[in-house]
Design an enzyme around this catalytic site. Structure first.
Site, mmCIF file in Angstrom:
data_model
loop_
_atom_site.group_PDB
_atom_site.id
_atom_site.type_symbol
_atom_site.label_atom_id
_atom_site.label_comp_id
_atom_site.label_asym_id
_atom_site.label_seq_id
_atom_site.Cartn_x
_atom_site.Cartn_y
_atom_site.Cartn_z
ATOM 1 N N THR A 1 -14.914 20.023 31.736
ATOM 2 C CA THR A 1 -15.764 19.060 32.440
ATOM 3 C C THR A 1 -15.007 18.305 33.531
ATOM 4 O OG1 THR A 1 -15.421 17.372 30.738
ATOM 5 C CG2 THR A 1 -17.368 18.793 30.502
ATOM 6 N N LYS B 1 8.447 29.546 24.326
ATOM 7 C CA LYS B 1 7.757 28.620 25.241
ATOM 8 C C LYS B 1 8.344 28.740 26.641
ATOM 9 C CE LYS B 1 6.120 23.923 25.648
ATOM 10 N NZ LYS B 1 5.626 22.849 24.822
ATOM 11 N N MET C 1 -4.512 21.412 26.277
ATOM 12 C CA MET C 1 -4.139 20.919 24.949
ATOM 13 C C MET C 1 -2.801 21.478 24.465
ATOM 14 S SD MET C 1 -6.559 18.887 24.706
ATOM 15 C CE MET C 1 -6.329 18.217 23.081
ATOM 16 N N LEU D 1 1.589 20.762 24.985
ATOM 17 C CA LEU D 1 2.662 19.973 25.598
ATOM 18 C C LEU D 1 3.358 20.790 26.671
ATOM 19 C CD1 LEU D 1 4.428 18.131 22.624
ATOM 20 C CD2 LEU D 1 3.058 17.112 24.443
ATOM 21 N N ASN E 1 -1.918 13.936 34.365
ATOM 22 C CA ASN E 1 -2.772 14.140 33.196
ATOM 23 C C ASN E 1 -3.734 12.965 33.074
ATOM 24 O OD1 ASN E 1 -3.667 15.434 30.784
ATOM 25 N ND2 ASN E 1 -2.480 13.985 29.575
ATOM 26 N N HIS F 1 -6.017 11.018 30.027
ATOM 27 C CA HIS F 1 -6.076 10.907 28.564
ATOM 28 C C HIS F 1 -7.139 9.878 28.179
ATOM 29 C CE1 HIS F 1 -4.638 11.155 24.480
ATOM 30 N NE2 HIS F 1 -4.629 9.836 24.425
#
Length: 188
Positions: free
Chosen positions: A13, A66, A91, A93, A108, A110
């Site tokens: 969204t 990672k 979602m 890190l 970001n 939040h």
């Protein structure tokens, strides 16, 4: 034009809102080179296709580490000459590889007034806290979970009879205003 990549894992969204702001001219001099996702079946992918934005799906399980996962992403970002990364419901890190490549160039949003209620269940935490206010925060991304330098915040009330979905929607309304404003201000 400043080239940005948007990272998302879910409904998309905020991604959709950013794309609509670009299309309307409310967000200027921004080119979205692609939507990066770790969830190829997420709703954000369909939205990217609607907006005719390239989709780059990287599933961590296909990489040995990672670092390898982020190195593959960095390679595509570099190829597309991406200057900024905008997280919109990503979602996962961000690790050292991306942080070094995009130092102080990852944003970001939040759904809480950081430093309160970090992580995945921030809206529920705020709702169950007994507080009467919450909101949203735009911040720079660092190695921690929602610990980067705060850029801007907006508040909204928590009503005694709120449920999670009502509070989430109230916060999303704030996000849809705040995030494009911050993107325009910081990235330009």
């Amino acid at each position: 034009m400043v080239k940005i990549a948007i990272f998302a894992s879910g409904s998309g969204t905020n991604f959709d809102n950013i794309m609509k702001k670009i299309a309307s001219g409310a967000l200027k001099h921004i080119e979205v080179t692609g939507l990066y996702t770790d969830k190829p079946d997420a709703s954000c992918v369909a939205l990217a296709r609607e907006h005719q934005v390239e989709v780059y799906a990287y599933e961590p399980k296909h990489y040995a580490s990672k670092k390898a996962f982020e190195a593959a992403i960095c390679q595509q970002l570099k190829q597309d000459q991406v200057e900024w990364i905008v997280l919109a419901g990503f979602m996962r890190l961000i690790g050292e590889t991306l942080l070094q490549a995009y130092e102080n160039r990852i944003l970001n949003i939040h759904p809480s007034l950081l430093p309160k209620y970090k992580g995945k269940h921030a809206v529920e935490q705020a709702l169950n806290s007994g507080e009467t206010m919450t909101g949203t925060t735009v911040h720079f991304v660092d190695a921690g979970m929602d610990t980067g330098k705060v850029i801007a915040q907006r508040q909204c009330p928590i009503y005694p009879d709120d449920c999670v979905s009502e509070l989430e929607q109230r916060i999303k309304t704030l996000e849809y205003e705040l995030y494009p404003e911050v993107i325009q201000k910081i990235i330009q």
